[in-house]
Design a protein around this motif. Structure first.
Motif, PDB file in Angstrom:
ATOM      1  N   ASP A   1       0.836  -1.197   0.000  1.00  0.00           N
ATOM      2  CA  ASP A   1       0.000   0.000   0.000  1.00  0.00           C
ATOM      3  C   ASP A   1       0.874   1.252   0.000  1.00  0.00           C
ATOM      4  OD1 ASP A   1       0.821   0.522   2.610  1.00  0.00           O
ATOM      5  OD2 ASP A   1      -1.101   0.030   3.539  1.00  0.00           O
ATOM      6  N   ASP A   2       0.275   2.410   0.083  1.00  0.00           N
ATOM      7  CA  ASP A   2       1.014   3.664  -0.051  1.00  0.00           C
ATOM      8  C   ASP A   2       1.651   4.122   1.251  1.00  0.00           C
ATOM      9  OD1 ASP A   2       0.543   4.260  -2.885  1.00  0.00           O
ATOM     10  OD2 ASP A   2      -1.550   4.296  -2.284  1.00  0.00           O
ATOM     11  N   GLU A   3       1.655   3.251   2.254  1.00  0.00           N
ATOM     12  CA  GLU A   3       2.399   3.481   3.485  1.00  0.00           C
ATOM     13  C   GLU A   3       3.485   2.434   3.666  1.00  0.00           C
ATOM     14  OE1 GLU A   3      -0.624   5.707   6.465  1.00  0.00           O
ATOM     15  OE2 GLU A   3      -1.165   3.629   6.031  1.00  0.00           O
ATOM     16  N   GLY A   4       3.797   1.721   2.579  1.00  0.00           N
ATOM     17  CA  GLY A   4       4.859   0.716   2.616  1.00  0.00           C
ATOM     18  C   GLY A   4       4.478  -0.583   3.286  1.00  0.00           C
ATOM     19  N   GLN A   5       3.187  -0.809   3.524  1.00  0.00           N
ATOM     20  CA  GLN A   5       2.736  -2.036   4.177  1.00  0.00           C
ATOM     21  C   GLN A   5       2.319  -3.083   3.148  1.00  0.00           C
ATOM     22  OE1 GLN A   5       2.808  -2.485   7.683  1.00  0.00           O
ATOM     23  NE2 GLN A   5       4.064  -0.659   7.301  1.00  0.00           N
ATOM     24  N   PRO A   6       2.632  -4.357   3.397  1.00  0.00           N
ATOM     25  CA  PRO A   6       2.242  -5.403   2.448  1.00  0.00           C
ATOM     26  C   PRO A   6       0.721  -5.493   2.318  1.00  0.00           C
ATOM     27  CG  PRO A   6       3.829  -6.237   4.058  1.00  0.00           C
ATOM     28  CD  PRO A   6       3.379  -4.902   4.551  1.00  0.00           C
ATOM     29  N   ALA A   7       0.252  -5.664   1.098  1.00  0.00           N
ATOM     30  CA  ALA A   7      -1.174  -5.868   0.871  1.00  0.00           C
ATOM     31  C   ALA A   7      -1.609  -7.163   1.546  1.00  0.00           C
ATOM     32  CB  ALA A   7      -1.460  -5.934  -0.622  1.00  0.00           C
ATOM     33  N   ARG A   8      -2.806  -7.162   2.099  1.00  0.00           N
ATOM     34  CA  ARG A   8      -3.305  -8.340   2.797  1.00  0.00           C
ATOM     35  C   ARG A   8      -4.776  -8.570   2.494  1.00  0.00           C
ATOM     36  NH1 ARG A   8      -1.136  -6.657   8.671  1.00  0.00           N
ATOM     37  NH2 ARG A   8      -0.062  -4.996   7.559  1.00  0.00           N
TER      38      ARG A   8
ATOM     39  N   GLU B   1      -3.549  -1.342  14.371  1.00  0.00           N
ATOM     40  CA  GLU B   1      -2.549  -1.619  13.344  1.00  0.00           C
ATOM     41  C   GLU B   1      -3.155  -1.581  11.957  1.00  0.00           C
ATOM     42  OE1 GLU B   1      -1.016  -5.419  14.391  1.00  0.00           O
ATOM     43  OE2 GLU B   1       0.204  -4.668  16.055  1.00  0.00           O
ATOM     44  N   SER B   2      -2.283  -1.354  10.978  1.00  0.00           N
ATOM     45  CA  SER B   2      -2.687  -1.381   9.575  1.00  0.00           C
ATOM     46  C   SER B   2      -2.922  -2.815   9.120  1.00  0.00           C
ATOM     47  CB  SER B   2      -1.585  -0.737   8.719  1.00  0.00           C
ATOM     48  OG  SER B   2      -1.804  -0.991   7.339  1.00  0.00           O
ATOM     49  N   ASN B   3      -3.828  -2.993   8.171  1.00  0.00           N
ATOM     50  CA  ASN B   3      -3.944  -4.296   7.499  1.00  0.00           C
ATOM     51  C   ASN B   3      -3.687  -4.152   5.999  1.00  0.00           C
ATOM     52  OD1 ASN B   3      -6.425  -3.222   6.598  1.00  0.00           O
ATOM     53  ND2 ASN B   3      -7.604  -4.344   8.146  1.00  0.00           N
ATOM     54  N   GLY B   4      -2.809  -3.196   5.668  1.00  0.00           N
ATOM     55  CA  GLY B   4      -2.347  -3.075   4.290  1.00  0.00           C
ATOM     56  C   GLY B   4      -3.297  -2.395   3.340  1.00  0.00           C
ATOM     57  N   HIS B   5      -4.149  -1.491   3.859  1.00  0.00           N
ATOM     58  CA  HIS B   5      -5.123  -0.819   3.000  1.00  0.00           C
ATOM     59  C   HIS B   5      -4.995   0.701   3.035  1.00  0.00           C
ATOM     60  CE1 HIS B   5      -6.952  -4.784   2.671  1.00  0.00           C
ATOM     61  NE2 HIS B   5      -7.669  -4.306   1.676  1.00  0.00           N
ATOM     62  N   GLY B   6      -3.800   1.209   3.384  1.00  0.00           N
ATOM     63  CA  GLY B   6      -3.566   2.648   3.346  1.00  0.00           C
ATOM     64  C   GLY B   6      -3.249   3.079   1.922  1.00  0.00           C
TER      65      GLY B   6
END
Length: 587
Positions: free
Chosen positions: A375-382, A407-412
């Motif tokens: 995603d656009d915060e560097g988190q892996p898509a989930r 926590e993020s779940n990769g949707h930013g």
């Protein structure tokens, strides 16, 4: 500024020691762009906030988080109208988003209405001139730091005078940094002459339909590599390729109502778009249907049973449910929070489940636009299971925490130049109560007859919609159908109608789903929200609802074109492609 006294410019200091911050040092094999980003990030972290601008000033805070995100994109765009090219160009752009956060994750300069204060966007040099890239990033970071300082002071002041917030969650989540360096997107190579000819032929179809007064077709192809580095040590570069072919046509009924149809084709590359014969057949069908719509009767406001085709149901779920399950909708005094208090409670019939899975590149062999690796915060898509057997389980999370989800779940996700928020990717609706299309149609007739209705409605195609999620407005939605039929209970042929909008409130609409079809359809498109316009997909089966409310669409007062269009022979750009004569009738 980076240091006390004169501005510290790139080249005036060395990269910081590892103890000074967590930023990953540039590697020799990194692209020049990534090397420049990593070096300048480290230098900014070691310099910003370490001293006052003058000996009499108050020391300035160091950023607790800093990130650089760069979109390096090549694009080709070709547009045709009436069988002639109106635009054909190629472009290359590099754009940097610099994010500066001051304070602490619990309370920082982005709190409340100041969320965008963290972001500064600037263009970057197109060449791999490392010194020039570093200067651009340095300038943006200085400017962003000043904005963040101002916003932090306002946040602190507001905290002293405002009432207690409903959700006291932190402003930023703690995440494990990821290092993932995938190959850059290949150079964009398009046979523009061939595509220009294809678009001439596609729009040439409409020359056979004099009542269609506007038509356009455009092909857009993009090869983009997104680079991301952060003070936490994240370093991600990922490729993204997309090709889109869109055909649009408009007409106007005698009573002044404007009507339009859209056909969209999407793939990862232009080579995977449908062949010309397929596109021409779809375009001809679109033109015929639009000509029929011009003569179709206007339907009156309706409240009764209806079937939404798979594509229509996909848009319905995206608008009615998906937007309300985005994380940021669950906090803030302005948000309606339709489902915030319904965690682990039923919000859909028990035979329906909903997930969002941006890791899927295709569904049953068809491409999905909402795919991404990070995603656009560097988190892996989930993959996120939002609703399981009707029960709400979670929300689509960016790094903005909400109550119960820290926590993020990769949707930013965000368009370049916007702050990421929780957004949809590939929304997938599944059902355990399925019947064939024929059975679904008979169920519609039975339900309509039971309710004393002469007909039910069948929504074949939908263009778009919008959802109101703020609490100052009614928690309602509107979906704009393009093709709607009356399905009569007495066996009369289906009747094409026009001028319909689906309206309602989410909880009522979602719980009136009675059954679904036995196969799923895909809707690929673009979605606009506070974090910009992003590609999305939705997948759903056709569904029967026991009750749906429609209203009449706005109706214009302008007459159709008074003068007939010029004869076909007036075109000089290219010969017209013959099109069958328009015919009247239903499906």
């Amino acid at each position: 500024m980076y240091a006390a006294g004169p501005l510290a410019k790139p080249g005036n200091s060395t990269a910081p020691a590892a103890a000074a911050n967590n930023a990953a040092a540039p590697a020799a094999q990194d692209p020049v762009l990534m090397q420049a980003m990593s070096t300048e990030l480290g230098r900014a972290l070691s310099s910003l906030g370490t001293a006052a601008v003058s000996t009499s000033a108050t020391p300035q805070p160091k950023p607790y988080f800093l990130s650089f995100s760069v979109a390096d994109a090549e694009n080709v765009s070709i547009t045709a109208q009436y069988g002639a090219i109106t635009n054909s160009n190629a472009s290359h752009a590099r754009t940097a988003d610099v994010q500066v956060r001051l304070g602490s994750p619990a309370l920082d300069n982005t709190h409340g209405d100041h969320r965008t204060s963290a972001l500064t966007t600037v263009p970057l040099p197109l060449s791999d001139d490392r010194a020039a890239i570093e200067r651009s990033l340095w300038y943006a970071t200085n400017r962003g730091y000043g904005r963040a300082l101002d916003a932090l002071e306002k946040v602190k002041t507001e905290q002293q005078v405002r009432a207690k917030e409903e959700d006291s969650s932190a402003d930023f989540s703690t995440e494990k940094p990821v290092i993932a360096e995938l190959p850059a997107a290949p150079k964009l190579e398009i046979d523009r002459a061939a595509w220009e000819q294809r678009l001439r032929e596609i729009t040439g179809v409409f020359r056979g339909y004099p009542h269609i007064f506007y038509d356009t077709a455009y092909m857009q192809a993009s090869h983009e590599t997104d680079y991301f580095v952060s003070s936490e040590g994240a370093r991600v570069d990922t490729p993204n390729q997309v090709a889109r072919l869109v055909v649009v046509a408009r007409t106007r009924a005698a009573d002044g109502m404007d009507l339009f149809r859209v056909e969209t084709f999407e793939a990862d590359t232009t080579g995977h778009l449908p062949d010309q014969a397929t596109v021409l057949a779809k375009t001809t069908a679109l033109a015929k249907n639009l000509d029929d719509l011009r003569l179709a009767p206007i339907t009156e406001p309706y409240n009764g049973p209806a079937i939404l085709s798979g594509r229509a149901a996909a848009v319905f779920f995206h608008e009615v449910l998906g937007h309300r399950l985005e994380g940021q909708r669950q906090r803030g005094d302005e948000e309606g929070q339709t489902f915030t208090k319904l965690l682990n409670k039923p919000i859909l019939p028990s035979f329906l489940s909903v997930a969002d899975d941006p890791t899927l590149t295709e569904f049953n062999g068809y491409p999905l636009s909402g795919h991404y690796a990070f995603d656009d915060e560097g988190q892996p898509a989930r993959r996120v299971q939002l609703v399981d057997s009707g029960v709400l389980k979670t929300f689509l999370m960016s790094r903005l925490p909400v109550a119960s989800f820290a926590e993020s779940n990769g949707h930013g996700r965000a368009e370049t130049g916007k702050m990421p928020t929780g957004r949809q990717g590939n929304l997938i609706v599944t059902s355990t109560k399925t019947v064939s299309d024929a059975e679904l149609r008979e169920m519609l007739k039975v339900e309509a007859k039971k309710q004393g209705k002469a007909y039910g409605l069948f929504f074949e195609d939908i263009s778009s919609g919008f959802a109101v999620t703020t609490r100052r407005s009614p928690q309602a939605f509107q979906v704009i159908p393009l093709v709607v039929y009356r399905v009569y209970v007495d066996g009369r042929p289906d009747e094409l109608v026009r001028g319909v909008s689906i309206v309602g409130t989410p909880q009522a609409a979602l719980n009136r789903i009675v059954a679904t079809g036995d196969h799923q359809d895909i809707f690929n498109g673009e979605c606009g929200a506070e974090s910009g316009t992003i590609p999305v997909s939705a997948v759903a089966p056709a569904m029967l609802v026991s009750e749906i409310e429609t209203q009449r669409q706005a109706q214009g007062t302008a007459r159709p074109p008074i003068v007939e269009p010029p004869p076909l022979g007036d075109a000089t750009d290219a010969p017209a492609t013959p099109a069958p004569a328009a015919t009247k009738g239903g499906r």
